[in-house]
Write a protein that holds these residues in place. Structure first.
Motif, PDB file in Angstrom:
ATOM      1  N   THR A  25      49.092   4.182  30.684  1.00 27.69           N
ATOM      2  CA  THR A  25      49.809   4.341  29.412  1.00 27.69           C
ATOM      3  C   THR A  25      50.102   2.999  28.768  1.00 27.69           C
ATOM      4  O   THR A  25      49.927   2.819  27.559  1.00 27.69           O
ATOM      5  CB  THR A  25      51.112   5.115  29.639  1.00 27.69           C
TER       6      THR A  25
ATOM      7  N   TYR B  18      48.534   1.721  25.151  1.00 31.25           N
ATOM      8  CA  TYR B  18      49.550   2.107  24.164  1.00 31.25           C
ATOM      9  C   TYR B  18      49.299   1.538  22.769  1.00 31.25           C
ATOM     10  O   TYR B  18      49.549   2.234  21.780  1.00 31.25           O
ATOM     11  CB  TYR B  18      50.935   1.695  24.651  1.00 31.25           C
TER      12      TYR B  18
ATOM     13  N   THR C  43      49.469   3.600  19.189  1.00 33.95           N
ATOM     14  CA  THR C  43      50.294   3.254  18.034  1.00 33.95           C
ATOM     15  C   THR C  43      49.473   3.188  16.760  1.00 33.95           C
ATOM     16  O   THR C  43      49.855   3.749  15.722  1.00 33.95           O
ATOM     17  CB  THR C  43      50.989   1.896  18.276  1.00 33.95           C
TER      18      THR C  43
ATOM     19  N   GLY D 143      58.512   2.381  21.558  1.00 39.00           N
ATOM     20  CA  GLY D 143      58.482   3.735  22.097  1.00 39.00           C
ATOM     21  C   GLY D 143      57.697   3.875  23.381  1.00 39.00           C
ATOM     22  O   GLY D 143      57.462   5.004  23.848  1.00 39.00           O
ATOM     23  N   LEU D 144      57.280   2.746  23.990  1.00 38.10           N
ATOM     24  CA  LEU D 144      56.481   2.810  25.215  1.00 38.10           C
ATOM     25  C   LEU D 144      57.232   3.494  26.354  1.00 38.10           C
ATOM     26  O   LEU D 144      56.661   4.296  27.099  1.00 38.10           O
ATOM     27  CB  LEU D 144      56.055   1.400  25.634  1.00 38.10           C
TER      28      LEU D 144
ATOM     29  N   TRP E  33      59.550   5.820  26.256  1.00 38.13           N
ATOM     30  CA  TRP E  33      59.624   7.274  26.081  1.00 38.13           C
ATOM     31  C   TRP E  33      58.295   7.938  26.424  1.00 38.13           C
ATOM     32  O   TRP E  33      58.254   8.983  27.086  1.00 38.13           O
ATOM     33  CB  TRP E  33      60.027   7.611  24.654  1.00 38.13           C
ATOM     34  N   LEU E  34      57.190   7.327  25.959  1.00 35.35           N
ATOM     35  CA  LEU E  34      55.892   7.939  26.247  1.00 35.35           C
ATOM     36  C   LEU E  34      55.562   7.866  27.729  1.00 35.35           C
ATOM     37  O   LEU E  34      54.998   8.811  28.293  1.00 35.35           O
ATOM     38  CB  LEU E  34      54.790   7.249  25.435  1.00 35.35           C
TER      39      LEU E  34
ATOM     40  N   GLU F  18      57.333  12.800  23.062  1.00 35.42           N
ATOM     41  CA  GLU F  18      56.361  12.410  22.046  1.00 35.42           C
ATOM     42  C   GLU F  18      57.008  12.293  20.675  1.00 35.42           C
ATOM     43  O   GLU F  18      56.621  11.433  19.868  1.00 35.42           O
ATOM     44  CB  GLU F  18      55.222  13.434  22.000  1.00 35.42           C
TER      45      GLU F  18
ATOM     46  N   LYS G 154      58.903   8.998  20.608  1.00 36.75           N
ATOM     47  CA  LYS G 154      57.911   7.932  20.642  1.00 36.75           C
ATOM     48  C   LYS G 154      57.242   7.752  19.292  1.00 36.75           C
ATOM     49  O   LYS G 154      57.067   6.629  18.804  1.00 36.75           O
ATOM     50  CB  LYS G 154      56.878   8.260  21.722  1.00 36.75           C
TER      51      LYS G 154
ATOM     52  N   GLN H 122      57.194   4.485  16.729  1.00 38.55           N
ATOM     53  CA  GLN H 122      55.961   3.852  16.274  1.00 38.55           C
ATOM     54  C   GLN H 122      55.919   3.745  14.752  1.00 38.55           C
ATOM     55  O   GLN H 122      55.506   2.716  14.207  1.00 38.55           O
ATOM     56  CB  GLN H 122      54.757   4.648  16.778  1.00 38.55           C
TER      57      GLN H 122
END
Length: 376
Positions: free
Chosen positions: A25, A29, A33, A69-70, A72-73, A128, A131, A135
């Motif tokens: 991920t 990432y 984005t 948001g890394l 959360w993802l 998501e 996240k 982004q």
């Protein structure tokens, strides 16, 4: 002693799986984005290119904006992929029960993957959403009016619904002024009108996603149901992705086993006699399967991303339910969550998603096998 050993092996596999998902991920990432920005930033009259999205993020948020948001993802992917592979293994174990060769047919892998994708979509949807809004914020320019505003101009209801947000006072006063010509016995008509949630921006529109990006803000303004916004398109996307991913991976796995069995003497009677495949070959097959599955499900990924990028206050949602508001579009679009205005934008960011999914699947499977070889 045996029970303790089994628990240690299970914990080792769980740690290796979580670490491989986090690695895959994190490394892919930035592609995600840029893909999201291309999907939600494009319109019928303009097409946002990859270079434009990248330049905008770097100019407004720097290189670190590519990783907004890394966390959360990563959390959502660990839970979502755990649910996907867990459901798949349970269903395939039922298929293999009673068989001597321990073999899974491609059609069975397809059905198990569809069920696993539906569970994954429900689990990962809230992560998501947050996240995606992080982004989008990395490529958005903040208005000055939302930064430095005296707290006294913010009405109590707005402050309670959306912490840290301040409306455009000039636009708000202008809108109220258009309505203040009505005769009424209420002495404080302007103050009363400002208390209405749909007057928060002064234009009758909901706030931007940049103002509603935190979990507390989303729940406060949009309600708990917003965490699963776009669930229809998300379920269809993940069902298609899971079904094609596992069926194509199973097909390639069978082809590689048959290729390895060529020339063996005696001829193997089952897959167990052929032996395990090289980890690199399995990882390449997973990466190819991920790219094909991403291409097949990309339209619904775009529809889900664009629906999650809309702020819909819970009062408006309640009003729509009371008025029995019908979803726009044709029957297929209503069932799958595609908005009619997005028909010409469904393939935006296709190459980015294929690359991200393929590389991520390769890294996850490859790093998992590498970790297991060194830990077990």
């Amino acid at each position: 002693m045996d029970e303790l050993l089994k628990n240690q092996i299970f914990a080792t596999h769980a740690i290796a799986a979580a670490g491989s998902v986090a690695l895959g991920t994190a490394l892919t990432y930035p592609l995600d984005t840029i893909k999201i920005l291309v999907q939600v930033g494009s319109g019928s009259g303009k097409q946002l290119t990859t270079a434009q999205a990248l330049a905008r993020v770097r100019s407004l948020s720097g290189n670190s904006g590519l990783y907004n948001g890394l966390g959360w993802l990563t959390l959502g992917r660990v839970l979502g992929l755990g649910a996907r592979f867990g459901v798949y293994e349970i269903l395939t174990a039922l298929y293999k029960d009673g068989r001597e060769d321990n073999y899974i047919y491609v059609s069975e892998a397809l059905m198990a993957g569809i069920a696993a994708g539906a569970v994954e979509s429900f689990v990962s949807s809230p992560f998501e959403l947050i996240k995606l809004r992080a982004q989008v914020t990395s490529a958005s320019r903040f208005p000055k009016s939302t930064h430095v505003v005296e707290k006294s101009v913010v009405s109590p209801l707005i402050e309670r619904l959306l912490h840290g947000y301040s409306p455009d006072t000039r636009a708000l006063n202008h809108s109220v002024g258009l309505l203040s010509t009505l005769t009424t016995k209420t002495s404080n008509l302007i103050g009363a009108l400002k208390e209405y949630p749909w007057m928060m921006t002064g234009s009758g529109r909901a706030p931007s996603v940049c103002d509603v990006r935190r979990l507390s803000d989303i729940i406060s303004l949009e309600g708990w149901g917003a965490l699963w916004r776009g669930l229809r398109s998300g379920v269809v996307r993940d069902c298609i992705f899971g079904g094609i991913f596992f069926s194509s991976w199973q097909f390639l796995h069978g082809v590689m086993l048959d290729w390895k069995a060529v020339g063996m003497d005696p001829i193997p009677r089952s897959d167990e006699e052929i032996g395990p495949l090289p980890p690199l070959a399995v990882s390449l097959a997973a990466g190819f399967s991920g790219s094909i599955a991403a291409a097949a499900s990309h339209c619904f990924d775009t529809a889900r991303g664009r629906s999650q990028c809309i702020v819909l206050p819970k009062y408006i949602s309640m009003e729509r339910r009371l008025l029995k508001w019908n979803l726009p579009g044709k029957r297929f679009e209503r069932l799958t969550g595609i908005h009619p205005s997005d028909r010409n934008l469904l393939f935006r960011g296709l190459s980015l998603r294929m690359a991200r999914s393929g590389i991520s699947s390769f890294l996850i499977v490859g790093s998992y096998f590498w970790a297991i070889d060194h830990l077990v």
